[in-house]
Design a protein around this motif. Structure first.
Motif, PDB file in Angstrom:
ATOM      1  N   TYR A  68       3.415  10.388  -6.832  1.00  0.00           N
ATOM      2  CA  TYR A  68       3.620   9.114  -6.160  1.00  0.00           C
ATOM      3  C   TYR A  68       2.264   8.431  -6.012  1.00  0.00           C
ATOM      4  CZ  TYR A  68       8.353  10.523  -4.838  1.00  0.00           C
ATOM      5  OH  TYR A  68       9.664  10.906  -4.875  1.00  0.00           O
ATOM      6  N   MET A  69       2.266   7.107  -5.980  1.00  0.00           N
ATOM      7  CA  MET A  69       1.050   6.351  -5.718  1.00  0.00           C
ATOM      8  C   MET A  69       1.281   5.426  -4.526  1.00  0.00           C
ATOM      9  SD  MET A  69      -0.323   5.068  -9.465  1.00  0.00           S
ATOM     10  CE  MET A  69       1.103   4.007  -9.741  1.00  0.00           C
ATOM     11  N   LEU A  70       0.306   5.343  -3.648  1.00  0.00           N
ATOM     12  CA  LEU A  70       0.272   4.311  -2.613  1.00  0.00           C
ATOM     13  C   LEU A  70      -0.796   3.325  -3.065  1.00  0.00           C
ATOM     14  CD1 LEU A  70       0.532   6.212   0.786  1.00  0.00           C
ATOM     15  CD2 LEU A  70       2.064   4.386   0.002  1.00  0.00           C
ATOM     16  N   VAL A  71      -0.390   2.141  -3.479  1.00  0.00           N
ATOM     17  CA  VAL A  71      -1.312   1.183  -4.088  1.00  0.00           C
ATOM     18  C   VAL A  71      -1.576   0.032  -3.123  1.00  0.00           C
ATOM     19  CG1 VAL A  71      -1.744  -0.308  -6.069  1.00  0.00           C
ATOM     20  CG2 VAL A  71      -0.402   1.794  -6.366  1.00  0.00           C
ATOM     21  N   PHE A  72      -2.854  -0.187  -2.836  1.00  0.00           N
ATOM     22  CA  PHE A  72      -3.269  -1.210  -1.873  1.00  0.00           C
ATOM     23  C   PHE A  72      -4.432  -1.997  -2.471  1.00  0.00           C
ATOM     24  CE2 PHE A  72      -5.453  -1.981   2.449  1.00  0.00           C
ATOM     25  CZ  PHE A  72      -4.698  -3.113   2.711  1.00  0.00           C
ATOM     26  N   PHE A  73      -4.356  -3.303  -2.425  1.00  0.00           N
ATOM     27  CA  PHE A  73      -5.405  -4.170  -2.973  1.00  0.00           C
ATOM     28  C   PHE A  73      -6.258  -4.739  -1.850  1.00  0.00           C
ATOM     29  CE2 PHE A  73      -2.229  -3.954  -6.220  1.00  0.00           C
ATOM     30  CZ  PHE A  73      -2.858  -4.188  -7.431  1.00  0.00           C
ATOM     31  N   GLY A  74      -7.559  -4.862  -2.095  1.00  0.00           N
ATOM     32  CA  GLY A  74      -8.444  -5.449  -1.092  1.00  0.00           C
ATOM     33  C   GLY A  74      -9.862  -5.534  -1.629  1.00  0.00           C
ATOM     34  N   PHE A  75     -10.845  -5.493  -0.740  1.00  0.00           N
ATOM     35  CA  PHE A  75     -12.247  -5.534  -1.163  1.00  0.00           C
ATOM     36  C   PHE A  75     -13.113  -4.913  -0.084  1.00  0.00           C
ATOM     37  CE2 PHE A  75     -11.602  -9.275   1.318  1.00  0.00           C
ATOM     38  CZ  PHE A  75     -12.824  -9.744   1.794  1.00  0.00           C
ATOM     39  N   THR A  76     -14.272  -4.419  -0.465  1.00  0.00           N
ATOM     40  CA  THR A  76     -15.087  -3.643   0.463  1.00  0.00           C
ATOM     41  C   THR A  76     -15.679  -4.481   1.594  1.00  0.00           C
ATOM     42  OG1 THR A  76     -17.129  -3.883  -0.831  1.00  0.00           O
ATOM     43  CG2 THR A  76     -15.696  -2.029  -1.374  1.00  0.00           C
ATOM     44  N   GLY A  77     -15.778  -5.797   1.401  1.00  0.00           N
ATOM     45  CA  GLY A  77     -16.312  -6.660   2.451  1.00  0.00           C
ATOM     46  C   GLY A  77     -15.252  -7.167   3.405  1.00  0.00           C
ATOM     47  N   CYS A  78     -14.041  -6.697   3.268  1.00  0.00           N
ATOM     48  CA  CYS A  78     -12.925  -7.148   4.113  1.00  0.00           C
ATOM     49  C   CYS A  78     -13.155  -6.716   5.562  1.00  0.00           C
ATOM     50  CB  CYS A  78     -11.628  -6.544   3.591  1.00  0.00           C
ATOM     51  SG  CYS A  78     -10.146  -7.076   4.465  1.00  0.00           S
ATOM     52  N   PRO A  79     -13.099  -7.647   6.515  1.00  0.00           N
ATOM     53  CA  PRO A  79     -13.435  -7.294   7.895  1.00  0.00           C
ATOM     54  C   PRO A  79     -12.300  -6.674   8.708  1.00  0.00           C
ATOM     55  CG  PRO A  79     -12.981  -9.628   7.750  1.00  0.00           C
ATOM     56  CD  PRO A  79     -12.894  -9.095   6.342  1.00  0.00           C
ATOM     57  N   ASP A  80     -11.060  -6.775   8.244  1.00  0.00           N
ATOM     58  CA  ASP A  80      -9.959  -6.385   9.119  1.00  0.00           C
ATOM     59  C   ASP A  80      -8.743  -5.818   8.411  1.00  0.00           C
ATOM     60  OD1 ASP A  80      -9.023  -8.996   8.118  1.00  0.00           O
ATOM     61  OD2 ASP A  80     -10.283  -9.838   9.686  1.00  0.00           O
ATOM     62  N   LYS A 146      -1.502  -9.181 -11.368  1.00  0.00           N
ATOM     63  CA  LYS A 146      -0.300  -9.848 -11.880  1.00  0.00           C
ATOM     64  C   LYS A 146       0.860  -8.869 -11.967  1.00  0.00           C
ATOM     65  CE  LYS A 146       1.435 -12.598 -15.765  1.00  0.00           C
ATOM     66  NZ  LYS A 146       1.094 -13.206 -17.085  1.00  0.00           N
ATOM     67  N   ALA A 147       0.588  -7.659 -12.441  1.00  0.00           N
ATOM     68  CA  ALA A 147       1.636  -6.649 -12.565  1.00  0.00           C
ATOM     69  C   ALA A 147       2.238  -6.287 -11.211  1.00  0.00           C
ATOM     70  CB  ALA A 147       1.079  -5.392 -13.237  1.00  0.00           C
ATOM     71  N   TYR A 148       1.400  -6.284 -10.176  1.00  0.00           N
ATOM     72  CA  TYR A 148       1.860  -5.931  -8.835  1.00  0.00           C
ATOM     73  C   TYR A 148       2.195  -7.151  -7.979  1.00  0.00           C
ATOM     74  CZ  TYR A 148       1.115  -0.944  -9.357  1.00  0.00           C
ATOM     75  OH  TYR A 148       1.226   0.370  -9.758  1.00  0.00           O
ATOM     76  N   ILE A 172       1.228  -2.695   0.922  1.00  0.00           N
ATOM     77  CA  ILE A 172       0.934  -1.348   0.435  1.00  0.00           C
ATOM     78  C   ILE A 172       2.180  -0.867  -0.312  1.00  0.00           C
ATOM     79  CG2 ILE A 172       0.339   1.026   1.059  1.00  0.00           C
ATOM     80  CD1 ILE A 172      -0.746  -0.191   3.750  1.00  0.00           C
ATOM     81  N   TYR A 173       2.046  -0.635  -1.615  1.00  0.00           N
ATOM     82  CA  TYR A 173       3.195  -0.249  -2.425  1.00  0.00           C
ATOM     83  C   TYR A 173       3.272   1.263  -2.602  1.00  0.00           C
ATOM     84  CZ  TYR A 173       3.167  -5.160  -3.923  1.00  0.00           C
ATOM     85  OH  TYR A 173       3.187  -6.531  -3.959  1.00  0.00           O
ATOM     86  N   LEU A 174       4.476   1.815  -2.421  1.00  0.00           N
ATOM     87  CA  LEU A 174       4.728   3.203  -2.790  1.00  0.00           C
ATOM     88  C   LEU A 174       5.432   3.187  -4.139  1.00  0.00           C
ATOM     89  CD1 LEU A 174       4.753   6.249  -2.132  1.00  0.00           C
ATOM     90  CD2 LEU A 174       7.037   5.896  -1.142  1.00  0.00           C
ATOM     91  N   MET A 175       4.778   3.763  -5.141  1.00  0.00           N
ATOM     92  CA  MET A 175       5.323   3.826  -6.490  1.00  0.00           C
ATOM     93  C   MET A 175       5.741   5.253  -6.797  1.00  0.00           C
ATOM     94  SD  MET A 175       4.784   0.624  -7.044  1.00  0.00           S
ATOM     95  CE  MET A 175       5.191   0.409  -8.792  1.00  0.00           C
ATOM     96  N   GLY A 176       6.823   5.414  -7.538  1.00  0.00           N
ATOM     97  CA  GLY A 176       7.347   6.731  -7.836  1.00  0.00           C
ATOM     98  C   GLY A 176       6.573   7.458  -8.924  1.00  0.00           C
TER      99      GLY A 176
END
Length: 202
Positions: A68-80, A146-148, A172-176
């Motif tokens: 399984y994958m838990l996929v989360f998008f963001g960036f290291t400078g994100c404050p919150d 785009k895929a997500y 946050i996506y849970l993929m099988g």
């Protein structure tokens, strides 16, 4: 500063809600019911990707098949939003114990210009050793986003242009194990709610 953080969190949650309505059939039916036409089927998210891990190695979605994958998008400078989401993932996986061994949590940067593979990898590990940090070229990030069905954009700092921020979808996506969508969460989900759902699905 406190007001900016609140606004940023609210904006991230709203972006996630809009994405959910657009992508998930059950969300569309809930908020926009239709009397005659019924929508069904799987959520249109996920797909092939090619990215780079903290060691500089090229990885693809195929490297995570069978897990399984838990996929989360963001960036290291994100404050919150990103810290909240990564803390949630870490706490929920810790809470489900041995079942967490079935999951690879993945944090994908939407800021490839500033987030090197080493930087995003170290950032992800700050929250949990299980979390894999990935980045890539701008084209590779655009393709996986785009895929997500993930939205992201720069938010310029008029005073200091080099210090731009990023707006982005906070789902946050849970993929099988086969790479298909299973469920989703957001950074405001409680640890108990996320761990309970993971326990049922894994």
């Amino acid at each position: 500063m406190h007001t900016k953080i609140i606004v940023s969190v609210v904006l991230g949650v709203l972006l996630g809600a809009v994405a959910a309505v657009a992508v998930f059939p059950e969300a569309r039916n809930k908020f926009f019911p239709q009397s005659q036409t019924q929508t069904s089927g799987k959520a249109l998210i996920g797909g092939p990707f090619t990215l780079t891990d903290a060691s500089g190695k090229t990885v693809t979605d195929a490297d995570y098949r069978g897990r399984y994958m838990l996929v989360f998008f963001g960036f290291t400078g994100c404050p919150d939003i990103c810290p909240a989401g990564l803390q949630l993932i870490s706490a929920a996986l810790d809470k489900i114990g041995a079942k967490a061994d079935k999951v690879t949590p993945i944090f994908i940067s939407v800021d490839p210009a500033r987030d090197t593979p080493q930087k995003v990898g170290a950032y992800a590990k700050n929250f949990n050793d299980r979390i894999v940090g990935l980045t890539g070229t701008p084209e590779e990030i655009a393709a996986v986003a785009k895929a997500y069905r993930v939205f992201y954009e720069k938010t310029p700092n008029e005073s200091v242009p080099a210090e731009y921020g990023m707006n982005h979808t906070s789902i946050i996506y849970l993929m099988g194990p086969d790479g298909t969508y299973v469920a989703h969460f957001n950074p405001t989900t409680s640890v108990d709610a996320m761990s309970e759902k993971l326990n049922k699905l894994l």
